[in-house]
Scaffold this motif. Structure first.
Motif, short mmCIF file in Angstrom:
data_model
loop_
_atom_site.label_atom_id
_atom_site.label_comp_id
_atom_site.label_asym_id
_atom_site.label_seq_id
_atom_site.Cartn_x
_atom_site.Cartn_y
_atom_site.Cartn_z
N ASN A 75 -0.79 68.17 24.61
CA ASN A 75 0.46 68.13 24.66
C ASN A 75 0.88 66.50 24.74
OD1 ASN A 75 -0.12 70.45 26.42
ND2 ASN A 75 1.64 70.89 25.33
N ASN A 76 2.17 65.99 24.64
CA ASN A 76 2.61 64.64 24.84
C ASN A 76 3.68 64.90 26.03
OD1 ASN A 76 0.95 62.94 23.25
ND2 ASN A 76 2.40 62.95 21.59
N GLY B 205 12.39 65.11 20.60
CA GLY B 205 12.51 66.28 21.29
C GLY B 205 12.47 66.26 22.78
N TYR C 174 4.41 62.20 28.98
CA TYR C 174 4.02 60.80 29.48
C TYR C 174 4.26 60.76 31.30
CZ TYR C 174 2.97 59.54 24.91
OH TYR C 174 2.14 59.50 23.51
N GLU C 175 5.36 61.66 31.41
CA GLU C 175 5.64 61.59 32.83
C GLU C 175 4.22 62.10 33.71
OE1 GLU C 175 7.51 62.50 30.50
OE2 GLU C 175 9.59 62.50 31.06
N ARG D 41 14.06 72.60 26.75
CA ARG D 41 13.82 71.37 25.91
C ARG D 41 14.61 71.35 24.41
NH1 ARG D 41 7.91 70.84 23.71
NH2 ARG D 41 8.86 69.39 22.22
N HIS E 230 5.04 72.28 27.98
CA HIS E 230 5.89 72.16 26.89
C HIS E 230 7.32 71.89 27.39
CE1 HIS E 230 3.06 73.69 23.79
NE2 HIS E 230 2.90 74.83 24.16
N GLU F 94 1.20 56.53 20.19
CA GLU F 94 2.38 56.23 20.90
C GLU F 94 2.21 55.58 22.32
OE1 GLU F 94 3.83 60.06 20.98
OE2 GLU F 94 5.41 59.65 19.51
N LYS G 35 11.80 66.83 26.84
CA LYS G 35 11.43 68.01 27.65
C LYS G 35 12.51 68.20 28.80
CE LYS G 35 6.87 68.18 25.73
NZ LYS G 35 5.20 68.07 26.16
N SER H 92 15.65 64.13 30.55
CA SER H 92 14.65 64.71 31.12
C SER H 92 14.40 64.49 32.76
CB SER H 92 13.07 64.28 30.55
OG SER H 92 13.16 64.57 29.14
N1 LIG Z 1 10.30 64.39 28.80
C1 LIG Z 1 9.48 63.87 27.85
N2 LIG Z 1 9.85 64.40 26.66
C2 LIG Z 1 9.02 64.38 25.52
C3 LIG Z 1 7.79 63.41 25.65
C4 LIG Z 1 7.48 62.90 26.85
O1 LIG Z 1 6.46 62.14 27.05
N3 LIG Z 1 8.32 63.08 28.26
N4 LIG Z 1 6.94 63.34 24.54
C5 LIG Z 1 7.50 63.73 23.21
C6 LIG Z 1 6.46 63.58 22.28
S1 LIG Z 1 5.84 62.20 21.86
C7 LIG Z 1 6.09 64.84 21.66
S2 LIG Z 1 5.19 64.66 20.41
C8 LIG Z 1 6.58 66.21 22.11
C9 LIG Z 1 5.46 67.00 22.35
O2 LIG Z 1 5.76 68.26 22.64
P1 LIG Z 1 4.62 69.26 23.07
O3 LIG Z 1 3.71 68.96 24.02
O4 LIG Z 1 5.26 70.54 23.58
O5 LIG Z 1 3.90 69.88 21.56
O6 LIG Z 1 7.34 66.30 23.24
C10 LIG Z 1 8.25 65.10 23.25
N5 LIG Z 1 9.00 65.15 24.32
#
Ligand SMILES: Nc1nc2c(c(=O)[nH]1)N[C@H]1C(S)=C(S)[C@@H](COP(=O)(O)O)O[C@H]1N2
Ligand SMILES: [Mo]
Length: 324
Positions: free
Chosen positions: A88-89, A247, A91-92, A236, A231, A20, A249, A180
């Motif tokens: 985890n993902n 989803g 990106y912030e 979230r 997470h 991604e 966060k 977010s």
């Molecule tokens: N604010 C925010 N929410 C986000 C993301 C993000 O980068 N920033 N990444 C998304 C992606 S690509 C995924 S796969 C999931 C990862 O959730 P986890 O790290 O709790 O498993 O959060 C999602 N929500």
């Protein structure tokens, strides 16, 4: 501008490949890609006990959270807590997977969630009020990232439809948009790509019918604790039939709107991240197949077990009728 050598695919440790993020990583953020992989970190742990720094102080057990029997079991083991907490993902906090330490700077005290837009009862909630207002339950859900890795996670939270009933979207509202937390001054993730500025803050959206579905969930906890920051503390979205990027966060705003709003990934790369983003094994991502996934299960045999991807991530009986 100095040229940075782009490593070949086989030079990047598998656990750090973040498809991604390829748009940010290619030139500017390569360093995070080739940073320490998760395996050495896990190797240092003598047991699968979570690091106390990862978990929060409020014990949700005090609120006597029970597992919802309808979502108590799936056909594969729950992912080890430590593994889920360190892969985890977000990106912030950086474009690699090892952002859990960087994410600890997220300021979660006195958290407020603004509910606004086309609703009869717009309102700003203190997080504590939200947690007390809606009965919390545990749900074991599959989780599937668009990058073709998957987990099984024990979330704690409440169904989105309870909040909907409380705020009463008007008949004009057709979509909900989640925003977010974002602070450009402390954000360590990138602010631009070769194709322009990144559309921060992170936003995501559902149709109102999707939000009203039984599965759609706001998580405030995981593994029996309140959500660790990486997470997406303190609240979230969890929509298990869709790819993980749907989803959002660390939600600060929930907005009811009349037409499809812009969202982060869809704005950035519309043909790779469609708005609906339902898990679908027969619809490949333009850059990779979605037919199978790598399941992240237990630390002791961390092996990226290959599994078939399930339509709607296995939740067709709940959601398929939304799309017919
Ligand atoms: N604010 C925010 N929410 C986000 C993301 C993000 O980068 N920033 N990444 C998304 C992606 S690509 C995924 S796969 C999931 C990862 O959730 P986890 O790290 O709790 O498993 O959060 C999602 N929500
Ligand atoms: Mo993802």
């Amino acid at each position: 501008m100095t040229t940075i050598r782009v490593p070949k695919a086989w030079e990047i440790p598998e656990t750090e490949v973040t498809p991604e993020a390829i748009y940010f990583n290619r030139r500017r953020f390569l360093k995070t890609l080739v940073g320490a992989s998760i395996l050495p970190i896990l190797g240092c742990q003598s047991s699968s006990q979570p690091d106390q720094k990862l978990v929060a102080t409020i014990d949700l057990a005090k609120l006597s959270v029970k597992t919802n029997p309808a979502f108590a079991k799936v056909d594969r083991p729950i992912t080890t807590e430590l593994l889920a907490a360190r892969y985890n993902n977000y990106y912030e906090f950086g474009t690699g997977k090892s952002i859990w330490q960087a994410a600890q700077s997220l300021p979660t005290e006195d958290w407020k969630v603004e509910v606004t837009g086309s609703v009869k009862n717009p309102r700003t909630y203190d997080l504590d009020d939200l947690i007390k207002k809606f009965p919390l339950e545990e749900r074991i859900y599959r989780f599937r990232c668009v990058e073709a890795w998957s987990m099984v996670l024990p979330w704690i939270g409440f169904p989105m439809k309870l909040l909907m009933a409380e705020v009463e979207p008007t008949s004009k509202a057709k979509f909900v948009r989640f925003t977010s937390y974002d602070n450009p001054e402390t954000r360590v993730g990138p602010s631009w790509t070769l194709s322009g500025n990144l559309p921060w803050p992170y936003t995501e959206s559902l149709t109102l019918a999707e939000m009203a579905n039984d599965l759609a969930f706001f998580a405030v906890g995981i593994y029996g604790h309140i959500l660790p920051k990486q997470h997406g503390a303190p609240i979230r979205e969890v929509v298990p039939w869709k790819y993980g990027f749907k989803g959002a966060k660390s939600i600060v705003k929930i907005e009811f709107v009349e037409s499809q709003p812009s969202t982060f990934w869809h704005t950035l790369v519309p043909d790779e991240y469609d708005f609906e983003a339902n898990v679908n094994p027969s619809k490949p991502h333009p850059r990779w197949s979605q037919a199978t996934e790598k399941f992240v299960g237990a630390v002791k045999d961390f092996s990226w077990e290959k599994r078939d991807t399930l339509p709607y991530n296995g939740y067709g009986e709940y959601v398929a009728s939304l799309y017919s």
